[in-house]
Write a protein that holds these residues in place. Structure first.
Motif, PDB file in Angstrom:
ATOM      1  N   ARG A   1     112.874 120.700  37.085  1.00 29.27           N
ATOM      2  CA  ARG A   1     113.256 122.137  37.152  1.00 29.27           C
ATOM      3  C   ARG A   1     112.619 122.898  35.990  1.00 29.27           C
ATOM      4  NH1 ARG A   1     118.574 120.257  37.903  1.00 29.27           N
ATOM      5  NH2 ARG A   1     119.124 120.890  35.783  1.00 29.27           N
ATOM      6  N   ASN A   2     112.709 122.314  34.782  1.00 23.90           N
ATOM      7  CA  ASN A   2     112.096 122.973  33.623  1.00 23.90           C
ATOM      8  C   ASN A   2     110.596 123.136  33.814  1.00 23.90           C
ATOM      9  OD1 ASN A   2     114.579 123.052  32.426  1.00 23.90           O
ATOM     10  ND2 ASN A   2     114.164 121.468  30.896  1.00 23.90           N
TER      11      ASN A   2
ATOM     12  N   ASN B   1     107.166 126.160  33.639  1.00 21.23           N
ATOM     13  CA  ASN B   1     106.050 126.005  32.704  1.00 21.23           C
ATOM     14  C   ASN B   1     104.750 125.990  33.512  1.00 21.23           C
ATOM     15  OD1 ASN B   1     104.099 125.127  30.941  1.00 21.23           O
ATOM     16  ND2 ASN B   1     105.128 123.208  30.376  1.00 21.23           N
ATOM     17  N   LYS B   2     103.967 127.060  33.375  1.00 22.93           N
ATOM     18  CA  LYS B   2     102.805 127.208  34.262  1.00 22.93           C
ATOM     19  C   LYS B   2     101.741 126.136  34.057  1.00 22.93           C
ATOM     20  CE  LYS B   2     100.693 130.690  31.285  1.00 22.93           C
ATOM     21  NZ  LYS B   2     100.430 132.104  31.075  1.00 22.93           N
TER      22      LYS B   2
ATOM     23  N   MET C   1     121.627 122.040  22.787  1.00 25.90           N
ATOM     24  CA  MET C   1     120.488 121.312  22.213  1.00 25.90           C
ATOM     25  C   MET C   1     119.453 121.070  23.317  1.00 25.90           C
ATOM     26  SD  MET C   1     119.204 119.843  19.527  1.00 25.90           S
ATOM     27  CE  MET C   1     120.525 119.588  18.321  1.00 25.90           C
ATOM     28  N   PRO C   2     118.667 122.094  23.648  1.00 30.28           N
ATOM     29  CA  PRO C   2     117.722 121.927  24.760  1.00 30.28           C
ATOM     30  C   PRO C   2     116.728 120.788  24.473  1.00 30.28           C
ATOM     31  CG  PRO C   2     117.800 124.212  24.013  1.00 30.28           C
ATOM     32  CD  PRO C   2     118.532 123.399  22.987  1.00 30.28           C
ATOM     33  N   CYS C   3     116.589 119.868  25.430  1.00 33.82           N
ATOM     34  CA  CYS C   3     115.619 118.795  25.300  1.00 33.82           C
ATOM     35  C   CYS C   3     114.531 118.989  26.357  1.00 33.82           C
ATOM     36  CB  CYS C   3     116.280 117.429  25.483  1.00 33.82           C
ATOM     37  SG  CYS C   3     117.358 116.982  24.131  1.00 33.82           S
ATOM     38  N   ASP C   4     113.304 119.001  25.935  1.00 38.62           N
ATOM     39  CA  ASP C   4     112.153 119.170  26.824  1.00 38.62           C
ATOM     40  C   ASP C   4     112.260 120.364  27.766  1.00 38.62           C
ATOM     41  OD1 ASP C   4     110.218 116.774  26.370  1.00 38.62           O
ATOM     42  OD2 ASP C   4     112.224 115.924  26.303  1.00 38.62           O
ATOM     43  N   PRO C   5     112.416 121.572  27.210  1.00 42.65           N
ATOM     44  CA  PRO C   5     112.425 122.761  28.068  1.00 42.65           C
ATOM     45  C   PRO C   5     111.114 122.929  28.848  1.00 42.65           C
ATOM     46  CG  PRO C   5     112.350 123.387  25.743  1.00 42.65           C
ATOM     47  CD  PRO C   5     112.656 121.934  25.800  1.00 42.65           C
ATOM     48  N   SER C   6     110.037 122.274  28.377  1.00 47.89           N
ATOM     49  CA  SER C   6     108.743 122.376  29.067  1.00 47.89           C
ATOM     50  C   SER C   6     108.673 121.456  30.280  1.00 47.89           C
ATOM     51  CB  SER C   6     107.625 121.969  28.108  1.00 47.89           C
ATOM     52  OG  SER C   6     107.763 120.587  27.785  1.00 47.89           O
ATOM     53  N   GLY C   7     109.681 120.594  30.442  1.00 54.01           N
ATOM     54  CA  GLY C   7     109.607 119.558  31.473  1.00 54.01           C
ATOM     55  C   GLY C   7     109.175 118.225  30.887  1.00 54.01           C
ATOM     56  N   GLY C   8     108.542 118.296  29.717  1.00 58.73           N
ATOM     57  CA  GLY C   8     108.217 117.075  28.984  1.00 58.73           C
ATOM     58  C   GLY C   8     107.230 116.161  29.688  1.00 58.73           C
TER      59      GLY C   8
ATOM     60  N   GLU D   1     107.256 131.820  27.101  1.00 51.90           N
ATOM     61  CA  GLU D   1     107.377 132.592  28.350  1.00 51.90           C
ATOM     62  C   GLU D   1     108.598 132.152  29.151  1.00 51.90           C
ATOM     63  OE1 GLU D   1     103.491 132.454  30.196  1.00 51.90           O
ATOM     64  OE2 GLU D   1     102.595 133.537  28.516  1.00 51.90           O
ATOM     65  N   GLU D   2     108.374 131.731  30.406  1.00 54.66           N
ATOM     66  CA  GLU D   2     109.513 131.463  31.294  1.00 54.66           C
ATOM     67  C   GLU D   2     110.407 130.323  30.825  1.00 54.66           C
ATOM     68  OE1 GLU D   2     109.856 131.332  35.724  1.00 54.66           O
ATOM     69  OE2 GLU D   2     107.721 131.820  35.524  1.00 54.66           O
ATOM     70  N   HIS D   3     109.837 129.368  30.101  1.00 54.58           N
ATOM     71  CA  HIS D   3     110.691 128.274  29.646  1.00 54.58           C
ATOM     72  C   HIS D   3     111.120 128.416  28.182  1.00 54.58           C
ATOM     73  CE1 HIS D   3     106.625 126.720  28.740  1.00 54.58           C
ATOM     74  NE2 HIS D   3     107.180 125.908  27.868  1.00 54.58           N
ATOM     75  N   GLN D   4     111.033 129.638  27.661  1.00 54.45           N
ATOM     76  CA  GLN D   4     111.539 129.920  26.315  1.00 54.45           C
ATOM     77  C   GLN D   4     113.056 129.720  26.309  1.00 54.45           C
ATOM     78  OE1 GLN D   4     109.665 131.058  23.524  1.00 54.45           O
ATOM     79  NE2 GLN D   4     111.569 130.755  22.379  1.00 54.45           N
ATOM     80  N   VAL D   5     113.575 129.003  25.303  1.00 53.03           N
ATOM     81  CA  VAL D   5     115.026 128.809  25.257  1.00 53.03           C
ATOM     82  C   VAL D   5     115.684 130.114  24.796  1.00 53.03           C
ATOM     83  CG1 VAL D   5     114.788 126.335  24.816  1.00 53.03           C
ATOM     84  CG2 VAL D   5     115.105 127.897  22.888  1.00 53.03           C
TER      85      VAL D   5
END
Lengths: 170, 412, 158
Positions: free
Chosen positions: B187-188, B192-193, B345-352, B379-383
């Motif tokens: 989902r994350n 992330n483009k 505590m966001p972990c891997d907001p980029s999808g990792g 951008e879109e995945h900014q916490v």
């Protein structure tokens, strides 16, 4: 498909092979050879660290923890405890190849069979060996299960002398 | 030692097949994006650090091909290869180059182009890691059946399987929690483009419907093999403050090897004394990096984490090793949504790495993504909270080598 | 059990071949496809004027962006800058074997180009090779748009 798909131009490819085969010379491990020789007599050999007292199976010559030489060899039990396990997906013909061989086609595993791979801490050892668990169904295996070695009938001083482990039944 | 900041970031789009470009063009794209982001000309760059997983992609000395594609002609180039953690070490090498005072501006770039390899297993690369041990065992009469059980899923996935089982046993978590991590990461990634496996609205139930690879892993749990590259521009304090509105400071770093848990270590010996989920190298790296960064309580002071997690159990394990959650509790935090993009505590907001794995690049991307979060440029995945400090990891070597980097919005 | 001091060296055949398929990118693809029409494309940097063959999209000298609009056709004639002659080749088993005929390889600068091509040389004896001599391309009989369309370079006719 739920995944976002994206079309991209494909340019042509230039092909080539890296032959890393041929004959390669490897320094043989006298330690592992010694371990394999022990299996012939149903003896599982480990090395004892004079620093921390840990017993590592198969043997190694320097302790990874205290960097002392591990010259003393000890024999550990062929009975031990499962510390971890992994269960394969059902095997099927044409699904996977190992060293260029199809395990189902060669008759090593049956169609639909699930192989159970286990880490076993043998009694008297501090490290694990990895081997296969036979004689148990995938749903029967658990961490802490007591198992014992299954020995080859004709042992030749090879790693394959220790075929697998099976549940210890009294 | 001088303070060092990241002043520009660049990536390529990652996907299974980047057949539109060749290797040099792909890496060049990432470097040029980073230079543009930093408003630095190639002439101003003093030195380059580069790397990918050794042997992957079938280019033996890639830095020699890449040189004049990334602006490095006639400049010092250092290649670093530490398996999966390569990108983290490439970035750390660039840090040393600037922190030492040798160079003022350095570019770090890392990549992988999996699709250039015909075999999915990237034979040559894996040979670097395990061939010697395997041959040694075959010499001593290893049976094919044993080899088969060892390679149930192969390579790092095989190690991670055991790692996941050890962790679940120790912490009391279940396969459902692996589903939850993987779904969150996909989902994350959809936000992330640049990410590879993007699945908007993916649920744990979607993941649980995918086929088993080897229990406890399903296809939906496992990272893809991606083509892609990433790059960062690092600069000393004077230049960073002049050139960049919001430089991101590398506050602490360390890379430790955890020799004890290697599979098939010396002489094809045991699996080691430690279990595969303990990852002492991560604990040691984290302690060292936090101390250098002046972070006393990571649970309070770290705002976001980018964890190297090709397999979902690793997000939970490494989050604990980094001190972001108490031992054995990361899965409870996951259940409560604390590791979500808008969580505590966001972990891997980029999808990792679970969503994008261009191996050499993956660990550099973790640092890069932390930098984007601190700059506010994700951008879109900014916490949706202020980010002062972030932590990034890389996992590689023969599964035993960990690189931890701590970043912040101020150098102190 | 063999003693610790004894080192046994074992030769093991390893059946491992890694196959690769390197994608070439758009400008290189144009170059390769044009070989079918016996054409050699280069690219000229609009900033510094350096001419590359094969073409590329980033100038390695001044780092200007290059594109299709900068493509330029080159003749198949050029100058031999340097050369080497092979008398042996790898036998695939870790050793060398003698070639039936020596194989000269040349570093060639095409007319109008600044970069260098490395190509086999043919229709010439190694002892006749000289730096600075004029050479020209020899095409395969039916070019198909592959790198192998260029068979070799030979000394140019006066």
């Amino acid at each position: 498909m739920p995944y976002i798909k994206e079309e991209r131009k494909e340019t042509i490819s230039v092909e080539g092979d890296w032959d890393i085969g041929g004959s390669t010379t490897w320094k043989d491990s006298t330690l592992l050879q010694g371990y394999a020789q022990g299996l012939k007599e149903k003896r599982i050999i480990g090395s004892l660290c004079p620093g921390c007292g840990k017993v590592i199976v198969p043997p190694r010559n320097i302790c990874g923890r205290c960097h002392r030489k591990m010259d003393e060899k000890v024999v550990v039990s062929d009975i031990g405890t499962v510390t971890c396990f992994v269960i394969s997906a059902p095997f099927a013909k044409g699904k996977m190849q190992v060293l260029g061989m199809d395990p189902v086609e060669t008759g090593l595993v049956g169609e639909g069979e699930r192989v159970i791979s286990v880490y076993v801490k043998l009694d008297g050892a501090d490290s694990n060996i990895d081997t296969e668990l036979i004689g148990a169904k995938p749903e029967e295996v658990y961490v802490g299960m007591r198992v014992k070695a299954v020995w080859a009938k004709e042992r030749q001083g090879k790693l394959s002398d220790l075929e697998a482990v099976e549940p210890l039944r009294d | 030692m001088r303070n060092v900041a990241i002043i520009g970031c660049g990536q390529t789009k990652h996907s299974a097949r980047r057949r539109d470009v060749n290797l040099a063009e792909m890496v060049g794209d990432a470097v040029w994006n980073a230079l543009e982001d930093a408003q630095v000309t190639p002439q101003e760059v003093d030195a380059f650090t580069v790397g990918n997983m050794q042997g992957f992609g079938g280019v033996a000395q890639p830095e020699q091909w890449l040189g004049d594609w990334i602006g490095a002609a006639g400049k010092p180039v250092l290649r670093v290869a530490t398996g999966g953690s390569t990108g983290g070490c490439v970035a750390q090498a660039a840090f040393y180059a600037v922190a030492s005072g040798l160079y003022d501006i350095a570019v770090a770039t890392a990549w992988e182009k999996h699709s250039d390899s015909k075999e999915p297993g990237a034979t040559t690369g894996l040979s670097h890691v395990a061939l010697g041990n395997t041959i040694n065992m075959i010499n001593c009469g290893l049976s094919f059946k044993h080899l088969l059980s060892m390679t149930l899923v192969g390579a790092a996935a095989g190690v991670a399987c055991y790692q996941a089982m050890y962790y679940m046993y120790r912490s009391g978590s279940r396969v459902e929690h692996l589903d939850m991590v993987a779904a969150k990461d996909r989902r994350n990634a959809a936000k992330n483009k640049y990410a590879h496996l993007q699945w908007p609205g993916c649920t744990p139930e979607d993941i649980a419907k995918t086929e088993w690879v080897a229990y406890p892993f399903r296809y939906g749990h496992i990272c893809p093999a991606s083509d892609g590259a990433s790059a960062m521009v690092l600069a000393c304090e004077d230049i960073a403050r002049k050139r960049c509105k919001k430089p991101v400071w590398i506050k602490g770093l360390a890379a430790y090897s955890d020799e004890e848990n290697q599979i098939m270590s010396e002489g094809a010996g045991g699996i080691g004394i430690l279990d595969a989920s303990q990852q002492i190298g991560a604990t040691m790296s984290a302690i060292k990096a936090y101390r250098m960064a002046g972070i006393r309580d990571p649970q309070k002071e770290i705002d976001v984490a980018e964890i190297y997690q090709p397999f979902p159990n690793q997000e939970l394990i490494f989050a604990e090793r980094l001190g972001l959650f108490d031992e054995g509790t990361a899965w409870r935090a996951l259940e409560k949504g604390e590791t979500d993009i808008n969580g505590r505590m966001p972990c891997d907001p980029s999808g990792g790495v679970n969503a994008t794995n261009a191996i050499g690049s993956s660990a550099l991307q973790r640092i890069l993504e932390c930098a984007l979060q601190i700059m506010g440029k994700a951008e879109e995945h900014q916490v949706p909270k202020e980010v002062h400090n972030a932590v990034a990891t890389g996992w590689g070597g023969a599964t035993n080598y960990i690189a931890v980097t701590v970043l912040g919005d101020s150098p102190y | 059990m063999s003693s610790q001091s004894e080192i046994v060296l074992t030769k093991v055949p390893v059946p491992l071949v890694a196959g690769f398929q390197w994608s070439v990118g758009e400008l290189m693809e144009k170059f390769i496809k044009a070989l079918a029409d016996r054409k050699i494309w280069g690219v000229k940097c609009p900033e510094c004027g350096y001419v590359y063959v094969p073409p590329r999209w980033r100038c390695g000298k001044c780092y200007a962006k290059l594109g299709e609009e900068n493509l330029t056709e080159l003749s198949g004639k050029g100058i031999l800058l340097s050369y080497a002659t092979a008398y042996v080749e790898l036998d695939g088993a870790g050793s060398f074997k003698d070639l039936s005929e020596p194989k000269p390889i040349g570093a060639i600068k095409l007319e109008g180009a600044d970069s260098t091509l490395f190509m086999p040389l043919g229709e010439v004896k190694p002892e006749e090779l000289k730096e600075g001599m004029k050479v020209e391309v020899v095409w395969r009989e039916e070019p198909k748009g592959e790198l192998a369309d260029i068979k070799y370079f030979k000394p140019a006719k006066r």
